[in-house]
Scaffold this motif. Structure first.
Motif, PDB file in Angstrom:
ATOM      1  N   ASP A 161       5.814 -24.011 -26.849  1.00 35.26           N
ATOM      2  CA  ASP A 161       6.810 -22.207 -26.917  1.00 35.26           C
ATOM      3  C   ASP A 161       6.241 -21.314 -27.583  1.00 35.26           C
ATOM      4  N   LEU A 162       5.023 -20.970 -28.004  1.00 30.92           N
ATOM      5  CA  LEU A 162       4.773 -20.377 -29.498  1.00 30.92           C
ATOM      6  C   LEU A 162       4.390 -19.291 -27.387  1.00 30.92           C
ATOM      7  N   LEU A 163       3.646 -19.078 -26.326  1.00 29.93           N
ATOM      8  CA  LEU A 163       2.833 -19.066 -25.657  1.00 29.93           C
ATOM      9  C   LEU A 163       4.227 -18.853 -24.488  1.00 29.93           C
ATOM     10  N   GLU A 164       5.323 -19.254 -24.139  1.00 32.55           N
ATOM     11  CA  GLU A 164       6.425 -18.770 -23.686  1.00 32.55           C
ATOM     12  C   GLU A 164       6.532 -17.319 -24.011  1.00 32.55           C
ATOM     13  N   LYS A 165       7.236 -17.148 -25.574  1.00 27.65           N
ATOM     14  CA  LYS A 165       7.704 -16.301 -26.186  1.00 27.65           C
ATOM     15  C   LYS A 165       6.380 -15.371 -26.048  1.00 27.65           C
ATOM     16  N   THR A 166       5.479 -15.574 -26.208  1.00 30.62           N
ATOM     17  CA  THR A 166       4.593 -14.229 -25.660  1.00 30.62           C
ATOM     18  C   THR A 166       4.500 -13.737 -24.521  1.00 30.62           C
ATOM     19  N   TYR A 167       4.532 -14.744 -23.303  1.00 32.97           N
ATOM     20  CA  TYR A 167       4.690 -13.941 -21.775  1.00 32.97           C
ATOM     21  C   TYR A 167       5.281 -13.174 -22.241  1.00 32.97           C
ATOM     22  N   GLN A 168       7.336 -14.145 -22.824  1.00 36.97           N
ATOM     23  CA  GLN A 168       8.698 -12.626 -22.487  1.00 36.97           C
ATOM     24  C   GLN A 168       8.203 -11.664 -22.647  1.00 36.97           C
ATOM     25  N   ARG A 169       7.492 -11.552 -23.859  1.00 39.42           N
ATOM     26  CA  ARG A 169       7.200 -10.590 -24.229  1.00 39.42           C
ATOM     27  C   ARG A 169       6.077  -9.766 -23.490  1.00 39.42           C
ATOM     28  N   VAL A 170       5.172 -10.199 -23.538  1.00 42.10           N
ATOM     29  CA  VAL A 170       3.899  -9.876 -22.572  1.00 42.10           C
ATOM     30  C   VAL A 170       4.552  -9.089 -21.276  1.00 42.10           C
ATOM     31  N   ASN A 171       5.545  -9.866 -20.966  1.00 45.81           N
ATOM     32  CA  ASN A 171       6.249  -9.525 -19.218  1.00 45.81           C
ATOM     33  C   ASN A 171       7.064  -8.396 -19.730  1.00 45.81           C
ATOM     34  N   SER A 172       8.014  -8.241 -20.845  1.00 38.48           N
ATOM     35  CA  SER A 172       9.098  -6.721 -20.993  1.00 38.48           C
ATOM     36  C   SER A 172       8.219  -5.410 -20.944  1.00 38.48           C
ATOM     37  N   ALA A 209      -0.999  -4.049 -18.927  1.00 35.00           N
ATOM     38  CA  ALA A 209      -1.434  -4.522 -17.238  1.00 35.00           C
ATOM     39  C   ALA A 209      -0.627  -5.526 -16.700  1.00 35.00           C
ATOM     40  N   GLU A 210      -0.990  -5.314 -15.143  1.00 33.38           N
ATOM     41  CA  GLU A 210      -0.595  -6.807 -14.792  1.00 33.38           C
ATOM     42  C   GLU A 210      -1.539  -7.817 -15.405  1.00 33.38           C
ATOM     43  N   GLN A 211      -3.129  -7.552 -14.880  1.00 39.87           N
ATOM     44  CA  GLN A 211      -4.156  -8.719 -15.882  1.00 39.87           C
ATOM     45  C   GLN A 211      -3.693  -8.965 -16.783  1.00 39.87           C
ATOM     46  N   GLN A 212      -2.962  -8.346 -16.952  1.00 44.23           N
ATOM     47  CA  GLN A 212      -3.016  -9.240 -18.538  1.00 44.23           C
ATOM     48  C   GLN A 212      -1.920 -10.039 -18.684  1.00 44.23           C
ATOM     49  N   ARG A 213      -0.913  -9.420 -17.948  1.00 45.02           N
ATOM     50  CA  ARG A 213       0.418 -10.280 -18.425  1.00 45.02           C
ATOM     51  C   ARG A 213       0.379 -12.007 -17.293  1.00 45.02           C
ATOM     52  N   ASP A 214      -0.973 -11.829 -16.134  1.00 47.73           N
ATOM     53  CA  ASP A 214      -0.827 -13.091 -15.503  1.00 47.73           C
ATOM     54  C   ASP A 214      -1.630 -13.845 -16.506  1.00 47.73           C
ATOM     55  N   GLU A 215      -3.150 -13.390 -17.656  1.00 53.30           N
ATOM     56  CA  GLU A 215      -3.538 -14.347 -18.156  1.00 53.30           C
ATOM     57  C   GLU A 215      -2.807 -14.932 -19.251  1.00 53.30           C
ATOM     58  N   VAL A 216      -1.880 -14.108 -19.606  1.00 55.31           N
ATOM     59  CA  VAL A 216      -1.030 -15.402 -20.815  1.00 55.31           C
ATOM     60  C   VAL A 216      -0.107 -15.471 -20.459  1.00 55.31           C
ATOM     61  N   LYS A 217       0.300 -15.615 -18.625  1.00 56.70           N
ATOM     62  CA  LYS A 217       1.272 -16.760 -18.266  1.00 56.70           C
ATOM     63  C   LYS A 217       0.597 -18.091 -17.910  1.00 56.70           C
ATOM     64  N   THR A 218      -0.664 -17.302 -17.637  1.00 53.44           N
ATOM     65  CA  THR A 218      -1.182 -18.820 -17.513  1.00 53.44           C
ATOM     66  C   THR A 218      -2.009 -19.670 -18.509  1.00 53.44           C
ATOM     67  N   GLN A 219      -2.066 -18.877 -19.504  1.00 54.04           N
ATOM     68  CA  GLN A 219      -2.259 -19.550 -20.817  1.00 54.04           C
ATOM     69  C   GLN A 219      -0.293 -20.656 -21.012  1.00 54.04           C
ATOM     70  N   TRP A 220      -0.382 -19.856 -20.813  1.00 54.51           N
ATOM     71  CA  TRP A 220       1.462 -20.775 -20.952  1.00 54.51           C
ATOM     72  C   TRP A 220       1.788 -21.902 -20.246  1.00 54.51           C
ATOM     73  N   GLN A 221       1.402 -22.063 -18.844  1.00 55.43           N
ATOM     74  CA  GLN A 221       1.252 -22.665 -17.523  1.00 55.43           C
ATOM     75  C   GLN A 221       0.500 -23.968 -18.523  1.00 55.43           C
ATOM     76  N   ALA A 222      -0.914 -23.527 -18.824  1.00 55.01           N
ATOM     77  CA  ALA A 222      -1.350 -24.404 -19.070  1.00 55.01           C
ATOM     78  C   ALA A 222      -1.607 -25.547 -20.607  1.00 55.01           C
ATOM     79  N   ALA A 223      -0.117 -24.642 -21.826  1.00 53.61           N
ATOM     80  CA  ALA A 223      -0.037 -25.465 -22.968  1.00 53.61           C
ATOM     81  C   ALA A 223       0.769 -26.208 -22.067  1.00 53.61           C
ATOM     82  N   LYS A 224       1.530 -26.055 -20.926  1.00 52.45           N
ATOM     83  CA  LYS A 224       3.040 -27.150 -20.808  1.00 52.45           C
ATOM     84  C   LYS A 224       2.589 -28.152 -20.694  1.00 52.45           C
ATOM     85  N   TYR A 225       1.488 -28.400 -19.786  1.00 46.97           N
ATOM     86  CA  TYR A 225       0.913 -29.372 -19.102  1.00 46.97           C
ATOM     87  C   TYR A 225       0.068 -29.959 -20.238  1.00 46.97           C
ATOM     88  N   SER A 226      -0.016 -29.376 -20.905  1.00 43.62           N
ATOM     89  CA  SER A 226      -1.041 -30.344 -22.048  1.00 43.62           C
ATOM     90  C   SER A 226      -0.127 -30.784 -23.657  1.00 43.62           C
TER      91      SER A 226
END
Length: 328
Positions: free
Chosen positions: A124-135, A143-160
């Motif tokens: 949940d935390l990484l989802e909110k972080t991604y929404q902020r970084v995406n805005s 940068a786009e690289q930073q946004r993609d890294e946060v998105k990857t962390q969010w997806q990994a957290a969902k699998y966990s």
């Protein structure tokens, strides 16, 4: 007086001649055929299925034993050790089967739930972080690289989170049916191993399966008894029979189920027997040469016969004599 002497002399001469004649007559008469045999009895060997050291022998030669009577005991520390191992294995298998049936403990279920909640909070935390970084990315701040890294962390957290939830559900459900069945079968197998060793252990207390008289004690206390080695032999004197070795030209007197009389010197008595078995003996030392004119040899047959009166005090090894009609 003078006339008496010739008469007496004549009588003496006549008596002498008669005696000589009777002697010659008897000498040339065919002699009766006599066959010698012996009494056999059923003999049993009492032994153990397991090897060990003889602890105690409870009988001696000549003792009468009953069925179920303790004959001897063995001392086998190896069997005691194997029994202890088998019992420990049975307890361990039983504990695993019980654990499989009861499922996880409440503490384990709660720990799995906490791990799932922790993973969910992280996701949940990484989802909110991604929404902020995406805005911020849409505003051109990051940068786009930073946004993609946060998105990857969010997806990994969902699998966990999903993995933790599945572990929580599995802990609540307990072991699978196949696992429970396997654990139960292992417990049965362990119980079978205990029963097997207990059977061997019980065979260190050897009882007689038969009634009879002890004829031999082959091992004494302290001696090693191999597996299956007869420690004590018992003779059943009530199960006795006669054995005769008969030339085949005399077999006509011993047809199966026919009766004959035999004299037993040990009992000083003539006993009636019934022929129960007729069998040819081995080739060794059983041939008897006949006249060359007959052109064949005679074999030997073994005759077994049971006494009509089974209550007589037969002893193994008693001799017997059978007299057959003389043949001219």
């Amino acid at each position: 007086m003078k006339s008496v002497k010739p008469i007496l002399a004549s009588l003496l001469v006549a008596g002498f001649v008669t005696w000589i004649g009777v002697g010659f007559y008897k000498a040339y008469q065919p002699k009766p055929i006599r066959l010698q045999g012996m009494i056999e009895a059923q003999q049993y060997s009492i032994s153990s299925k397991v090897p060990g050291r003889v602890d105690q022998v409870m009988v001696r030669k000549g003792d009468t034993v009953e069925q179920g009577q303790l004959i001897f005991t063995l001392h086998s520390p190896e069997i005691d050790a194997k029994l202890a191992q088998a019992i420990a294995g049975e307890k361990a298998a039983g504990a695993l089967a019980s654990e499989a049936n009861k499922g996880a403990r409440s503490q384990q279920i709660q720990a799995a739930k906490d791990q799932w909640q922790k993973a969910k909070a992280t996701a949940d935390l990484l989802e909110k972080t991604y929404q902020r970084v995406n805005s911020l990315f849409n505003d051109g701040v990051v940068a786009e690289q930073q946004r993609d890294e946060v998105k990857t962390q969010w997806q990994a957290a969902k699998y966990s989170q999903s993995a933790a939830y599945q572990m929580y559900q599995m802990t609540k459900e307990g072991a699978r049916d196949e696992t429970k069945l396997a654990a139960a079968e292992k417990a049965v197998m362990a119980a079978g191993a205990v029963a097997e060793v207990e059977a061997y252990a019980s065979d260190t207390q050897i009882e007689s399966w038969f009634e009879g008289e002890v004829s031999q004690v082959l091992l004494q206390s302290g001696e090693l008894a191999p597996q299956g080695f007869p420690v004590v032999t018992v003779v059943d004197t009530k199960d006795a029979w006669a054995v005769l070795n008969v030339r085949e030209d005399y077999l006509k007197y011993f047809d199966k189920n026919t009766q004959f009389d035999a004299y037993l010197p040990a009992l000083d008595k003539t006993v009636a027997f019934t022929v129960t078995h007729v069998a040819v003996m081995g080739d060794f030392a059983t041939w008897r040469s006949t006249d060359a004119s007959q052109g064949f040899d005679l074999r030997t047959f073994e005759i077994e016969a049971r006494p009509i009166d089974t209550q007589l005090p037969f002893r193994m090894g008693m001799s017997l004599v059978v007299e057959l009609p003389s043949e001219s």
